[in-house]
Write a protein that holds these residues in place. Structure first.
Motif, short mmCIF file in Angstrom:
data_model
loop_
_atom_site.label_atom_id
_atom_site.label_comp_id
_atom_site.label_asym_id
_atom_site.label_seq_id
_atom_site.Cartn_x
_atom_site.Cartn_y
_atom_site.Cartn_z
N LYS A 195 -10.96 6.17 -5.18
CA LYS A 195 -9.70 5.46 -4.95
C LYS A 195 -8.72 6.36 -4.20
O LYS A 195 -8.42 7.47 -4.64
N VAL A 196 -8.23 5.84 -3.09
CA VAL A 196 -7.31 6.58 -2.22
C VAL A 196 -5.99 5.81 -2.13
O VAL A 196 -6.00 4.58 -1.96
N CYS A 211 -10.45 2.11 4.44
CA CYS A 211 -11.30 1.08 3.84
C CYS A 211 -12.57 0.90 4.65
O CYS A 211 -13.67 0.77 4.10
N LEU A 212 -12.43 0.90 5.97
CA LEU A 212 -13.59 0.72 6.83
C LEU A 212 -14.58 1.87 6.67
O LEU A 212 -15.78 1.68 6.86
N ALA A 213 -14.06 3.04 6.30
CA ALA A 213 -14.94 4.19 6.06
C ALA A 213 -15.68 4.10 4.74
O ALA A 213 -16.54 4.93 4.44
N VAL A 217 -9.04 1.62 -1.20
CA VAL A 217 -7.76 2.17 -0.78
C VAL A 217 -6.62 1.22 -1.11
O VAL A 217 -6.77 -0.01 -1.03
N GLU A 218 -5.51 1.81 -1.50
CA GLU A 218 -4.30 1.06 -1.77
C GLU A 218 -3.18 1.63 -0.90
O GLU A 218 -2.91 2.83 -0.92
N GLY A 219 -2.54 0.77 -0.13
CA GLY A 219 -1.37 1.18 0.63
C GLY A 219 -0.12 0.85 -0.15
O GLY A 219 -0.12 -0.03 -1.00
N ASN A 220 0.93 1.57 0.13
CA ASN A 220 2.23 1.28 -0.47
C ASN A 220 3.28 1.31 0.63
O ASN A 220 3.27 2.19 1.48
N ASP A 301 -2.84 9.29 -13.38
CA ASP A 301 -4.25 9.71 -13.22
C ASP A 301 -5.11 8.57 -12.67
O ASP A 301 -6.21 8.31 -13.17
N THR A 302 -4.63 7.93 -11.63
CA THR A 302 -5.31 6.74 -11.10
C THR A 302 -6.15 7.02 -9.87
O THR A 302 -7.24 6.46 -9.70
N PHE A 303 -5.68 7.90 -8.98
CA PHE A 303 -6.30 8.05 -7.66
C PHE A 303 -7.03 9.38 -7.51
O PHE A 303 -6.59 10.41 -8.02
#
Length: 427
Positions: A195-196, A211-213, A217-220, A301-303
């Motif tokens: 998770k990034v 994501c394509l890689a 992934v999560e953007g903010n 502690d998520t990513f």
């Protein structure tokens, strides 16, 4: 794959219309893309220039109207390019309206104000609604709309690939190196398990590329302008090269040739919907203040990794950003950062009115970037602070990368950055 525009700052569905200040701001942002963009671009870009041109002595403007100068012809060309940019701006408006405003509006009321002849024209329907609500235009939002349209050149055009490669390339390499270290210890590990987080996601290109890689992934993002633009590109474009952008059209200075001012690019350079059909990772976007959302217990502690590109200098108080990254990053996780230090909140007054924030956080005790005060640190001081607050710097380079930002390579004025690049591991 459709980008999930969920808001993790509040519980339940995000309704910006539930708060008067949020509603006022959102409507101003929508207006900056729809009714205001086209009108003001023509006014400031060509109308004012024509007035100034005709104020010259008649023999002078008569001379400059003819080849090889053809100033009036050039202004007409700028008008045409403004129309192309306005098509993109209005498409962003429609995407933003559908995402943020439409879910809050009574459809029966809309039916009473929209003429039957407009019923099948989304832009006309949405514009009619805007005509029936109170909108306060903001010069700041108008400037951000113009900047956002130009940003497509960097993020979503073939011509912007050089800038993206210089800024995103080191980040992608660092992610790959880190994943290889983990997969060597856990052979069954796959990228989609990783998770990034990408704070300051902007128009979403780095989120898309990660994501394509293969990563999840999560953007903010806090900016409504950027959220609407990224939603258009990721969720609503239908083909490669759907829009034409002229990023330099409104700037009349420092051109070697007039044709340099008229350069255009087609966006997007890839159709995200098609490309993401085969992606193995998950992609989402959270809306709101990075400090507020990711410094909460629920984000702890998520990513596995946090990637910040041209982001940390948006912090009034950089300690807030470091604390949020430390909170949401897993123990042993890495923070990859690339960017300059063009501090955005220079000498901010002690009691700001909050006019430059995007999505309000007043419902939280922690107000994130809305907190008073600001500070400007050197790169050396930032790195020392990151180490002091619980990280080990494993790589740090300055002066190795040279990049522009929406740079016109033909211009006589070249603004280039030599950004700092570092990788820090949470202790």
């Amino acid at each position: 794959m459709e980008l999930d525009m969920s808001n993790e700052e509040t519980s339940g569905d995000f309704n910006p219309m539930s708060d008067p200040d949020e509603q006022k701001h959102l409507l101003s942002v929508l207006d900056s893309f729809s009714r205001s963009y086209r009108r003001l671009a023509h006014f400031n870009g060509t109308h004012v220039r024509r007035q100034a041109f005709y104020s010259l002595p008649s023999e002078h403007w008569d001379l400059l109207s003819k080849p090889p100068f053809s100033v009036l012809e050039s202004l007409s060309k700028v008008d045409d390019l403004i129309e192309s940019n306005a098509e993109l701006a209005e498409a962003i408006f429609k995407a933003g309206f559908k995402n943020f405003l439409a879910p809050t509006i009574d459809s029966n009321w809309v039916a009473t104000i929209v003429p039957e002849k407009f019923a099948r024209d989304e832009y006309k329907v949405f514009s009619t609604v805007m005509d029936h609500v109170s909108v306060d235009s903001s010069e700041t939002n108008l400037d951000k709309a113009r900047s956002c349209v130009n940003q497509f050149y960097r993020d979503w055009s073939t011509e912007g690939a050089t800038e993206r490669s210089k800024c995103f390339g080191p980040v992608m390499n660092a992610l790959q190196n880190e994943f290889q270290l983990h997969s060597a210890k856990a052979p069954g590990l796959v990228k989609s398990d990783w998770k990034v987080l990408v704070p300051g996601a902007g128009l979403g290109r780095l989120v898309f590329d990660i994501c394509l890689a293969g990563y999840s992934v999560e953007g903010n993002e806090i900016s409504y302008h950027a959220l609407m633009a990224s939603s258009l590109t990721l969720n609503h474009t239908t083909k490669v090269g759907e829009f034409t952008v002229a990023p330099f059209a409104l700037n009349g200075s420092n051109h070697v040739r007039r044709s340099d001012q008229f350069k255009t690019c087609r966006v997007p350079d890839v159709h995200p919907g098609t490309a993401l059909d085969t992606a193995t990772g998950e992609m989402s976007m959270s809306t709101g203040d990075f400090c507020v959302i990711y410094n909460q217990p629920g984000s702890r502690d998520t990513f596995d990794a946090v990637a910040t590109v041209f982001f940390i200098d948006t912090a009034p108080n950089i300690i807030r950003y470091v604390e949020a990254v430390r909170n949401c990053l897993k123990p042993g996780g890495i923070w990859i950062n690339l960017g300059p230090l063009l501090w955005h909140h220079v000498a901010r007054p002690p009691n700001p009115d909050g006019g430059d924030k995007e999505i309000s956080t007043h419902s939280h005790e922690d107000t994130g970037i809305a907190d008073p005060g600001s500070v400007e640190l050197s790169d050396e001081e930032v790195v020392a602070l990151v180490e002091h607050l619980g990280f080990s710097i494993e790589k740090h380079e300055t002066g190795q990368i040279e990049t522009g930002y929406i740079l016109n390579e033909s211009s006589m004025l070249q603004n280039t950055y030599h950004p700092s690049f570092w990788v820090a591991r949470k202790n």
